[in-house]
Design an enzyme around this catalytic site. Structure first.
Site, mmCIF file in Angstrom:
data_model
loop_
_atom_site.group_PDB
_atom_site.id
_atom_site.type_symbol
_atom_site.label_atom_id
_atom_site.label_comp_id
_atom_site.label_asym_id
_atom_site.label_seq_id
_atom_site.Cartn_x
_atom_site.Cartn_y
_atom_site.Cartn_z
ATOM 1 N N ILE A 129 127.319 7.685 2.924
ATOM 2 C CA ILE A 129 127.799 6.436 3.523
ATOM 3 C C ILE A 129 126.665 5.392 3.491
ATOM 4 O O ILE A 129 126.827 4.306 2.970
ATOM 5 C CB ILE A 129 128.262 6.675 4.981
ATOM 6 N N ILE A 161 120.742 10.669 2.344
ATOM 7 C CA ILE A 161 121.900 11.543 2.171
ATOM 8 C C ILE A 161 121.488 13.011 2.332
ATOM 9 O O ILE A 161 120.795 13.587 1.477
ATOM 10 C CB ILE A 161 122.579 11.275 0.797
ATOM 11 N N GLN A 281 102.297 24.499 40.165
ATOM 12 C CA GLN A 281 103.548 23.821 40.537
ATOM 13 C C GLN A 281 103.974 22.750 39.523
ATOM 14 O O GLN A 281 105.167 22.559 39.277
ATOM 15 C CB GLN A 281 103.406 23.191 41.934
ATOM 16 N N GLU A 365 123.872 9.575 12.203
ATOM 17 C CA GLU A 365 125.233 9.636 12.782
ATOM 18 C C GLU A 365 125.378 8.635 13.938
ATOM 19 O O GLU A 365 126.070 8.894 14.917
ATOM 20 C CB GLU A 365 125.509 11.076 13.245
ATOM 21 N N GLY A 366 124.728 7.484 13.798
ATOM 22 C CA GLY A 366 124.739 6.462 14.855
ATOM 23 C C GLY A 366 123.533 6.632 15.757
ATOM 24 O O GLY A 366 123.380 7.670 16.402
HETATM 25 C C1 LIG Z 1 117.537 12.797 8.701
HETATM 26 C C2 LIG Z 1 118.637 11.836 8.407
HETATM 27 C C3 LIG Z 1 119.793 12.290 7.814
HETATM 28 C C4 LIG Z 1 120.816 11.399 7.488
HETATM 29 N N1 LIG Z 1 121.926 11.864 6.824
HETATM 30 C C5 LIG Z 1 122.846 10.985 6.385
HETATM 31 C C6 LIG Z 1 123.921 11.422 5.544
HETATM 32 O O1 LIG Z 1 124.087 12.611 5.233
HETATM 33 N N2 LIG Z 1 124.794 10.483 5.072
HETATM 34 C C7 LIG Z 1 124.666 9.162 5.376
HETATM 35 O O2 LIG Z 1 125.488 8.371 4.909
HETATM 36 N N3 LIG Z 1 123.650 8.707 6.157
HETATM 37 C C8 LIG Z 1 122.745 9.584 6.663
HETATM 38 N N4 LIG Z 1 121.686 9.152 7.443
HETATM 39 C C9 LIG Z 1 121.560 7.715 7.723
HETATM 40 C C10 LIG Z 1 121.803 7.361 9.177
HETATM 41 O O3 LIG Z 1 123.159 7.461 9.499
HETATM 42 C C11 LIG Z 1 121.210 5.962 9.411
HETATM 43 O O4 LIG Z 1 119.806 6.070 9.282
HETATM 44 C C12 LIG Z 1 121.587 5.405 10.775
HETATM 45 O O5 LIG Z 1 122.949 5.076 10.816
HETATM 46 C C13 LIG Z 1 120.754 4.166 11.132
HETATM 47 O O6 LIG Z 1 120.757 3.271 10.094
HETATM 48 P P1 LIG Z 1 119.361 2.598 9.591
HETATM 49 O O7 LIG Z 1 118.405 3.702 9.368
HETATM 50 O O8 LIG Z 1 119.700 1.727 8.441
HETATM 51 O O9 LIG Z 1 118.864 1.768 10.814
HETATM 52 P P2 LIG Z 1 119.344 0.287 11.216
HETATM 53 O O10 LIG Z 1 120.832 0.232 11.269
HETATM 54 O O11 LIG Z 1 118.636 -0.693 10.365
HETATM 55 O O12 LIG Z 1 118.781 0.192 12.690
HETATM 56 C C14 LIG Z 1 117.419 -0.137 12.973
HETATM 57 C C15 LIG Z 1 117.294 -0.278 14.497
HETATM 58 O O13 LIG Z 1 118.134 -1.331 14.956
HETATM 59 C C16 LIG Z 1 119.047 -0.842 15.937
HETATM 60 N N5 LIG Z 1 120.336 -1.519 15.776
HETATM 61 C C17 LIG Z 1 121.062 -1.668 14.634
HETATM 62 N N6 LIG Z 1 122.199 -2.335 14.887
HETATM 63 C C18 LIG Z 1 122.194 -2.620 16.209
HETATM 64 C C19 LIG Z 1 123.095 -3.273 17.096
HETATM 65 N N7 LIG Z 1 124.262 -3.772 16.670
HETATM 66 N N8 LIG Z 1 122.754 -3.366 18.399
HETATM 67 C C20 LIG Z 1 121.594 -2.841 18.866
HETATM 68 N N9 LIG Z 1 120.703 -2.210 18.088
HETATM 69 C C21 LIG Z 1 121.011 -2.090 16.779
HETATM 70 C C22 LIG Z 1 119.151 0.655 15.693
HETATM 71 O O14 LIG Z 1 119.549 1.360 16.864
HETATM 72 C C23 LIG Z 1 117.731 0.973 15.261
HETATM 73 O O15 LIG Z 1 116.942 1.155 16.393
HETATM 74 C C24 LIG Z 1 120.676 10.025 7.811
HETATM 75 C C25 LIG Z 1 119.508 9.570 8.453
HETATM 76 C C26 LIG Z 1 118.489 10.451 8.737
HETATM 77 C C27 LIG Z 1 117.243 9.925 9.401
#
Ligand SMILES: Cc1cc2nc3c(=O)[nH]c(=O)nc-3n(C[C@H](O)[C@H](O)[C@H](O)COP(=O)(O)OP(=O)(O)OC[C@H]3O[C@@H](n4cnc5c(N)ncnc54)[C@H](O)[C@@H]3O)c2cc1C
Length: 385
Positions: A129, A161, A281, A365-366
């Protein structure tokens, strides 16, 4: 650990699974491949045996060759894997939800071809995704699927991914129209026929499994490899998240439970100022806090699993489980390191690795912030997302 109500059948299944994990999985992930990538040939005997215990097979109905276990039992079995290895648990999680998606969305022809291998642990799937510019906001997906009649041509880049390097099959979400919410569609790619390119990503932890970039350089996929209806990708993804978030939360419960287990053991053995540190403690208070966090996280997960089993909407409860359990694992593993003193930051003990793993879980996953926004929306009816 506090008491958990289990049926006799669940207790027996968990007992034999945990004996297998201790004997076969722990040496592989904590000794032979600690922090390094486990090759697929080493993994296959493990995933095939896990299938017999109900991992992956448990979430697929008997009609399609699975065991059709209830969601609470699936959750308990899965948590036991995470207690032993979060690397392996993540792999099982993705294979489970890949199999679940196929059962719900694939045509009979695709089901016959791909589901048996996933159910018996001999084939691996990835769910793609996220993209370099698309994380929290799934509706902004850019990867394209352009129709040429009988085929679609897929182009773009996916990132983070899970299972990428292991995958035989990729479930890929692409844009089939410019409409933000109604323009996303799932496709199934068979790596041997539609050779997507994979590049592993090195992370702070969880390097014994695969998290990868996936490149789609104009890949031709038959239209009949579409999963679900055209434009239904977002709806189907959100329905999946409600379930899969509980399992990411259970990864955190597994890590936190393990950290507590290690810390209790250490506190019972280590002597300072003439007594076991468990008798100080402040150590006792830390252990009490850790145990309470672990149990609270676990119970939130079990409640969400029971609601899913009862076919109730569990969006808020799954978000609470994911948010609380992942943040709890960060706190609990840090305390476990603290209880180990200097030993806690060495690779001779488990807790430093558990603490690094815990750091990762509030992201996939969010993120924790996204879970808070989902909970807030459910409470007030106002969408701050
Ligand atoms: C180990 C690992 C495995 C994963 N596996 C998969 C997988 O199998 N398939 C897949 O598709 N993806 C996968 N992901 C991706 C994962 O779903 C995303 O990393 C995640 O959704 C966050 O997206 P981003 O890293 O782009 O961060 P961003 O969306 O850029 O977020 C950066 C920061 O901004 C904050 N933020 C973003 N939007 C908002 C908002 N509207 N309000 C407040 N704060 C916000 C976030 O909480 C975060 O702190 C994986 C990620 C990791 C680290």
């Amino acid at each position: 650990m506090g008491h958990v109500f289990r049926t006799e059948q669940q207790a027996l299944a968990l007992d034999s699974l945990s004996r297998f994990l201790k004997a076969e999985v722990e040496p592989l992930y904590w000794h032979d491949y600690r922090d390094t990538f486990v090759p697929k040939e080493k993994l296959l005997p493990v995933t095939q045996q896990l299938a017999e215990f109900g991992l992956v097979s448990g979430v697929v109905s008997e009609e399609y060759g699975g065991l059709g276990a209830d969601w609470l039992t699936n959750a308990m079995l899965f948590e036991e894997v995470a207690f032993t290895s979060c690397d392996l648990a993540l792999l099982v999680l993705i294979n489970s939800f890949g199999a679940y998606m196929l059962e719900k969305l694939a045509s009979e022809a695709l089901l016959e071809r791909y589901l048996p291998g996933l159910v018996n642990g001999s084939r691996f799937v990835s769910i793609a995704i996220s993209e370099p510019d698309v994380g929290s906001n799934v509706v902004e997906i850019k990867a394209r699927a352009r129709s040429t009649g009988e085929n679609y041509v897929l182009s773009g880049e996916k990132t983070w991914i899970s299972n990428g390097a292991y995958s035989d099959v990729l479930i890929c979400t692409c844009r089939t129209s410019d409409e933000p919410r109604g323009g996303l569609t799932h496709f199934l790619l068979d790596r041997s026929e539609h050779p997507y390119e994979v590049q592993n990503i090195k992370k702070v932890a969880l390097n014994s499994q695969s998290t990868a970039q996936v490149f789609l350089p104009e890949i031709v996929v038959p239209a009949h490899n579409m999963l679900g209806e055209k434009g239904e990708g977002l709806r189907n993804t959100l329905a999946l998240f409600e379930r899969s978030r509980v399992f990411v939360a259970l990864c955190a419960v597994g890590i936190a439970r393990r950290a507590l287990h290690e810390a209790v053991h250490y506190a019972q053995e280590r002597v300072q100022r003439g007594k076991k540190i468990a008798g100080h403690q402040l150590i006792s208070a830390m252990l009490a806090e850790m145990a309470t966090q672990v149990d609270a996280a676990r119970l939130l997960c079990y409640r969400a699993a029971q609601m899913i089993e009862a076919d109730l909407s569990a969006e808020m409860e799954a978000a609470m489980a994911k948010y609380f359990a992942c943040e709890a694992a960060v706190k609990v593993t840090r305390q476990a390191v603290q209880i180990h003193g200097g030993n806690g930051v060495t690779t001779d003990f488990m807790v430093e690795k558990l603490a690094r793993e815990a750091l990762i879980l509030p992201i996939p996953e969010g993120t924790s912030q996204i879970q808070q926004l989902i909970i807030g929306r459910a409470l007030t009816g106002v969408n701050a997302l």
